[in-house]
Design an enzyme around this catalytic site. Structure first.
Site, short mmCIF file in Angstrom:
data_model
loop_
_atom_site.label_atom_id
_atom_site.label_comp_id
_atom_site.label_asym_id
_atom_site.label_seq_id
_atom_site.Cartn_x
_atom_site.Cartn_y
_atom_site.Cartn_z
N GLU B 50 0.87 -1.18 0.00
CA GLU B 50 0.00 0.00 0.00
C GLU B 50 0.90 1.22 0.00
OE1 GLU B 50 -2.52 0.16 3.39
OE2 GLU B 50 -3.53 -1.70 2.91
N ASP B 61 -5.76 9.09 10.53
CA ASP B 61 -4.46 8.55 10.89
C ASP B 61 -3.97 9.07 12.24
OD1 ASP B 61 -3.47 6.82 8.70
OD2 ASP B 61 -3.92 8.60 7.50
#
Lengths: 395, 263
Positions: B50, B61
């Site tokens: 990824e 995040d």
């Protein structure tokens, strides 16, 4: 009771661009709000608190000296600065706190820029016995230390945000991260008409009390509707609250953004004037962004307008040309601030000072038999340090 | 759907071993390190990569990946640069599938159609877009499918049973299972709660399931590998880069990947 579903979009704008973890909470909030808005008991409870706790209706005031000074349209002020806690923010904070009770969520989080929404949320949480955490950029805490202290006195936990430009956008990011982590027990009281569906609709509905009252008061006190309504726009909650009840009337609607050091300087927050559509904080709307889609840092003398996005309904009002949007810079806002303070004995917050400055320009182009309505969204006590510094005065 | 991705999951199934999916933010710690890191990830045993597309406001995040995004954005690493990284890595022998992971606005800024065209041409296999649930992904899904790119939806512990079919319909290669309610890198995977979550999903699809969020140590990877088709590690790789000091970050990533995969 199955309530009518709420529309998730305003034209092409709005929607729900969120991490999967938060989808269930938004669906639940949408369902609970759709039920509440059709429940007379909810409206009774809210109306009772608006009257006895917030002090509504707030007055509509005819600014006679300012009107004379400008020499044009009659200028009217919708006095949200006189609402409890000193700004319109409490209209939404109170409504959403009641929704949190219905959701059975005991923990509240909020973001704040100027601190007005944080203070309003901390206030209603104290009154309704809810746990309250407020995220605020460290730069804003510095600019708005008085409000930061007020929140602590009200029992809220103030979380200083050190990321990015350390202002409102970054506080929203951190609040979202908290929500992703604690979503099962926590309701996020978003402070402006921004964010994922159903927030822009919920915030607009709660803030529309401003425009509904002002509309009735204009009819009673001026005998007619205003010819134009003007409000400042950061996220745009006080503006959409003022505008919405006039949407179907022949009333010119003008939103005033913060031009900071000038739109050409690149140091501003004039999202609708200088931005283009994108997706941030869960909604499709106008944004200040670079070519590659990175969100730009913003600037304004007023912490409450210092945001690179704007409520999606404003984006729609702009593209559909129902409302017009202009930008006023820091210096002009200070001029508006001083003009109202000296002519009327009313000290406005720096946010509505932008609207006041532009209204003075517009009033001059109008006839004396015309009426101009300004949304005076908050009072200026919190801004005294900023104004003193801008005027070169040491306190 | 990406053929490379489908075959990779079939190979894992045939070999009876879970896949290891490795994440890194493009441009972190510096743009010139990204291609070496991708190559060393494959050499170390990563089955799928990824590549994080940097965004100024990575609101799902945790602190580690936020910092990586911030560093990359401040070096002006864009979505178009990410195509370049993959093109170069493929030219230098990268064979594993590469998924772009990130946020929607950079895709919207370049244009959904153009993003899909350039991704396919560069050798990208698909997209994981954190803030684009299938409800809002209609037009981008069409573009992805037209270019044989996979769209990987995320599924969280809070996702209702009623909603799972919508996510399954959007998926083609696998589903990304978010193991905990939280941001990336914040909490450790709740291994005990995972079987119940996976069972809810498996009752509704035969698609492979990859588990991410909160996986940092070899024991996590092993535990997840017993119940899911793949384990995803992100923040721990960024931390490995941070621990590299003057050493080569790519070398350090390879050592980390070799360690957690046990290869």
């Amino acid at each position: 009771m199955v309530a009518e579903p709420l529309s998730p979009r305003f034209g092409e704008f709005g929607g729900r661009y969120i991490p999967e973890t938060l989808v269930a909470a938004h669906e639940e909030l949408e369902r609970v709000y759709a039920e509440a808005r059709e429940d007379p008991e909810f409206h009774r409870e809210l109306a009772d608190l608006y009257e006895h706790y917030v002090g509504r209706p707030t007055p509509l005031y005819f600014a006679e000296r300012l009107t004379k000074e400008c020499g044009g349209a009659r200028i009217w002020l919708k006095r949200e600065d006189l609402a409890h806690t000193g700004a319109h923010k409490i209209n939404n904070a109170l409504g959403q706190a009641l929704l949190a009770k219905r959701l059975g969520k005991p923990r509240i989080i909020a973001e704040t820029g100027a601190g007005q929404h944080g203070v309003a949320t901390a206030t209603v949480c104290a009154m309704l016995d809810l746990e309250c955490h407020v995220y605020m950029g460290s730069e804003d805490i510095r600019r708005q230390s008085l409000n930061a202290f007020r929140m602590k006195m009200l029992g809220a936990t103030l979380v200083s945000v050190e990321t990015g430009s350390k202002t409102l956008k970054d506080a929203i990011n951190e609040a979202m991260r908290d929500w992703v982590t604690n979503v099962r027990t926590t309701h996020y009281i978003i402070g402006s008409a921004i964010g994922p569906h159903p927030f822009p609709t919920i915030v607009r509905d709660f803030q529309s009390i401003i425009g509904r009252e002002a509309r009735a008061q204009m009819l009673q006190q001026a005998g007619k509707l205003p010819d134009a309504a003007i409000a400042c726009v950061g996220g745009g909650s006080n503006a959409i609250g003022l505008f919405h009840p006039f949407i179907d009337d022949a009333v010119r609607l003008i939103g005033v953004e913060a031009a900071g050091e000038g739109v050409r300087s690149g140091r501003h927050s004039a999202t609708l004037v200088a931005g283009r559509p994108g997706v941030l904080h869960g909604t499709k709307t106008y944004l200040l962004q670079d070519e590659a889609g990175q969100i730009l840092e913003t600037h304004s003398i007023s912490a409450g307008l210092d945001y690179p996005g704007v409520g999606p309904e404003h984006s729609w009002l702009k593209t559909s040309e129902r409302a017009e949007y202009v930008a006023v810079d820091d210096t002009q806002a200070l001029e508006g601030f001083q003009a109202l303070t000296r002519s009327e004995g009313i000290i406005p917050a720096l946010e509505p000072s932008h609207a006041i400055y532009h209204a003075m320009q517009v009033a001059r182009t109008m006839r004396p038999d015309q009426d101009l309505l300004i949304g005076l969204s908050g009072r200026g006590d919190k801004d005294m340090h900023t104004v003193a510094a801008a005027l070169g005065v040491a306190l | 759907m990406s053929t490379r991705l489908r075959e990779r999951f079939q190979q894992g199934k045939a070999a009876g071993r879970p896949l290891f999916i490795a994440y890194v933010t493009a441009g972190y710690p510096a743009p010139e390190e990204t291609v070496p890191i991708l190559l060393e990830m494959e050499a170390g045993g990563a089955d799928v990569i990824e590549l994080g597309v940097p965004f100024s406001d990575p609101l799902a995040d945790g602190a580690t990946i936020q910092h990586a995004n911030h560093v990359a954005v401040s070096q002006h690493v864009t979505l178009r640069d990410c195509f370049g990284f993959v093109r170069e890595a493929r030219a230098r022998g990268l064979t594993v599938p590469v998924l772009f992971m990130g946020y929607y606005n950079p895709i919207l800024a370049l244009g959904e159609g153009r993003t899909a065209v350039e991704a396919a041409a560069a050798g990208v296999d698909g997209f994981i877009v954190v803030d684009l649930p299938p409800d809002e992904a209609g037009s981008f899904l069409v573009e992805c499918r037209a270019r044989d790119l996979s769209f990987v939806p995320l599924l969280a512990p809070t996702t209702s049973d009623a909603r799972i079919p919508l996510l399954v319909d959007a998926a083609d290669a696998f589903i990304y299972i978010v193991s905990v309610t939280g941001t990336t890198g914040a909490a450790s995977v709740a291994v005990d709660e995972l079987p119940a979550l996976l069972a809810r999903v498996r009752a509704r699809t035969d698609l492979p399931l990859a588990v991410g969020f909160g996986i940092s140590r070899r024991e996590h990877v092993v535990a997840v590998g017993k119940v899911a088709e793949a384990a995803i590690v992100g923040s721990a790789i960024i931390s490995a880069i941070d621990a590299a000091g003057p050493e080569s970050p790519a070398r350090r990533v390879r050592e980390y990947v070799e360690h957690v995969t046990g290869r």
